[in-house]
Write a protein that holds these residues in place. Structure first.
Motif, short mmCIF file in Angstrom:
data_model
loop_
_atom_site.label_atom_id
_atom_site.label_comp_id
_atom_site.label_asym_id
_atom_site.label_seq_id
_atom_site.Cartn_x
_atom_site.Cartn_y
_atom_site.Cartn_z
N ASP A 149 13.28 -42.23 16.60
CA ASP A 149 12.34 -42.53 17.16
C ASP A 149 12.14 -42.35 18.92
O ASP A 149 13.19 -42.59 19.55
CB ASP A 149 11.68 -44.27 17.33
CG ASP A 149 11.42 -44.64 15.90
OD1 ASP A 149 10.79 -44.11 15.17
OD2 ASP A 149 12.16 -45.54 15.29
N ASN A 177 9.92 -53.39 25.69
CA ASN A 177 9.22 -53.80 24.56
C ASN A 177 9.59 -52.86 23.40
O ASN A 177 9.68 -53.03 22.32
CB ASN A 177 7.90 -54.13 24.64
CG ASN A 177 7.25 -55.46 25.08
OD1 ASN A 177 7.72 -56.36 24.18
ND2 ASN A 177 7.41 -55.81 26.30
N VAL A 178 9.66 -51.57 23.94
CA VAL A 178 10.21 -50.53 22.82
C VAL A 178 11.60 -50.99 22.33
O VAL A 178 12.10 -50.99 21.13
CB VAL A 178 10.35 -49.17 23.42
CG1 VAL A 178 11.03 -48.20 22.28
CG2 VAL A 178 8.70 -48.77 23.62
N THR A 238 11.40 -53.79 19.84
CA THR A 238 10.70 -53.46 18.75
C THR A 238 11.96 -52.65 17.89
O THR A 238 11.62 -53.01 16.62
CB THR A 238 9.63 -52.64 18.85
OG1 THR A 238 8.98 -52.99 19.72
CG2 THR A 238 8.90 -52.27 17.52
N THR A 239 12.71 -52.13 18.60
CA THR A 239 13.63 -50.86 17.50
C THR A 239 14.99 -51.45 17.76
O THR A 239 15.81 -50.95 17.15
CB THR A 239 13.78 -49.75 18.40
OG1 THR A 239 14.31 -49.73 19.53
CG2 THR A 239 12.52 -49.23 18.49
#
Lengths: 362, 362
Positions: free
Chosen positions: A158, A176-177, A180-181
């Protein structure tokens, strides 16, 4: 330009972990990744700021997330390169050199691997002169250099490109990425010219880290206590010696947050000391007395080996020397304190330089 | 090409909210934004799939987040245009038309405003034929069309470009940007050729919404109960009539999640009915008996006006008719059920078409 081989890498990993103030990622993982890259690409090329062309095109390379996560989610080595590739595509221009964002066991060495894979040199500098928890905590921010466009890559492939309104929003979005990942991501950002790198960076950080690590190693080889040597070399202060009897650490909001509590030993018998951290140590106090605070550096060195103990590596029973290191003058400016002083991190007191605190605390 | 004026917009907003299955954003806000855009740009241009060139370049335009947030955080009207602008810059190519992602009070009409501002027509189609909670829940996913590159914009001017490994990861990443920046964001994504739009979309959705809304309006004007007319037009089933006596709704993970409980009235006296939703209604049951489930549509119509009640608009005491609408056949395929059937949303039962459930439940 000089070549950085395995010996230099090992020393740098240790020295960077001292300057990392408890954060910046596990030096063991950083070292392994760098050693593997040397096997693959040969010794690294490192240039000084003087050797960097004013019109060169340079970016920062680093991981972002909670160091607690990295210990279990070891990078595969391609994420950092993928981030730089995507940033080059965005600008339609290749980078001539790569630089670290911060001093840290991992974040000092990861960019070497990325630079080697890209076939460009690393620049002997960084954007902090230490480690800080957040993306905007770089001297580049103090000179209004934008982090964006900032590319975030995860291990799956990603790619997220952030064009934020300011560097603090770039941090929030990138963090926040990461959450999330899976808790850690790799980034390329702070693209700037060589002239800006020279004007706005902390010079010579990698070499400085190398000397710190070499000093510790040579003392160990000579069976000499490295701590006094390190204190003298860094212009640092011993704040406490103790045995770790409580540590609380949670991975929260993409950071490793918590505190560590020490019972005094030797001259500190009967006293206690507490460290508060958000990836990096931000505050050292004994009872109500503040011994040292951000942006000055707080490091914990193993009492036997003088090797730095990271916030995610602290364990019950560890015996450590807590030291305070005066930070680079950039961070002591009004603007520097605004973005990285105690009040930014929610502490209700003003910054006092560690050397004054040591004097006042007698 | 036909012109869409204020009357058509008002009807579409109502009809889209019926197909939105409780989600898709507040129709009142969507209508106000579209009416304002007509004042500014004149009536909208809408083309059918037949009028779309095969080699036209088209993208989806929509908001993403929790509808509960939108009621308080009203869009400023520039976010959607900014997202399309950034996606055009990424591709180095202007879009020839814009299309909605889903049917929804806001998400049906927002793209009209974006298309008008960009000076291009809207295509009379969408990617769901209803509303669904997540970005990957489009018929385009069933045909392997990538959502990415997907651009996310917030109201401050932050722009995040996502290149995810698949559409489900695009959803996770975009959702977390929404959470980070305040609960709702605007996106441009699913860029594709006119040929792909024709092959993979639900045709005629906007016109269908308009007819639903017009039917309700005309019944009201003639003082006729609109519900039977709507049921007949949609081929839908009345599932329950009741008074809302409990609603639990929380904004969590970037969605409005919760349940609504109805006490039966009229022919349903003594019975009860419960709806479960994640932005959209996903399940309607009475005791242990399932009356209707995703991907079939579940809508609640006000018992007096037949106007749809959104999940964020449900209040204690509301009297509603719960209806079940058979979904487009794309969603009843094995792949459609895999990405949007009951098990995807965590329910432990297999999908049974609403018309069979109604027959079996007698």
């Amino acid at each position: 330009m000089r070549k950085i081989g395995k010996r230099e890498v090992e020393d740098m990993a240790v020295g960077a972990a001292v300057l990392a103030s408890g954060g910046g990622g596990d030096p063991y993982i950083g070292k392994l990744m760098a050693l593997q890259a040397i096997d693959e690409y040969g010794p690294f090329d490192m240039i000084t700021l003087d050797e960097l062309d004013d019109d060169a095109w340079v970016c920062g390379s680093h991981m972002l997330g909670a160091p607690t996560v990295l210990v279990e989610k070891v990078p595969n080595g391609r994420e950092g390169v993928g981030a730089v590739d995507a940033l080059e595509e965005r600008f339609g221009r290749k980078f001539d050199a790569i630089m670290p964002l911060e001093a840290g066991g991992l974040n000092s060495l990861l960019p070497f691997q990325v630079a080697a894979a890209k076939g460009v040199p690393i620049v002997d500098c960084d954007g902090m002169g230490r480690a800080f928890p957040e993306l905007q905590h770089v001297t580049w921010s103090l000179f209004d250099i934008p982090a964006c466009p900032a590319v975030v890559c995860d291990e799956k492939g990603d790619v997220v490109t952030i064009d934020a309104v300011d560097n603090a929003w770039a941090e929030r979005l990138a963090r926040n990425v990461a959450i999330t990942t899976g808790g850690s991501v790799f980034m390329a950002d702070y693209a700037m010219t060589g002239a800006d790198v020279k004007r706005c960076s902390i010079p010579g950080t990698s070499t400085y880290c190398e000397v710190i690590g070499r000093t510790i190693r040579e003392c160990q080889e000579k069976n000499v206590d490295p701590v006094p040597e390190i204190l003298e070399f860094l212009g640092a202060y011993e704040l406490f010696r103790g045995k770790l009897d409580d540590v609380s650490r949670r991975t929260e909001g993409g950071f490793a947050r918590g505190y560590a509590h020490f019972q005094g030993i030797d001259a500190y018998h009967g006293k206690e000391c507490e460290l508060r951290f958000q990836n990096e140590h931000l505050l050292c106090k004994s009872g109500d007395q503040i011994l040292c605070s951000t942006p000055d550096l707080i490091a914990v060195l193993d009492i036997e080996t003088a090797l730095p103990i990271t916030t995610e590596g602290m364990k019950y029973g560890a015996r450590g020397v807590v030291i305070g290191i005066p930070v680079h003058k950039h961070w002591r400016s009004e603007r520097g304190l605004k973005i990285a002083g105690p009040r930014y991190f929610g502490y209700d007191f003003d910054y006092v330089p560690v050397e004054e605190r040591v004097k006042n605390n007698g």
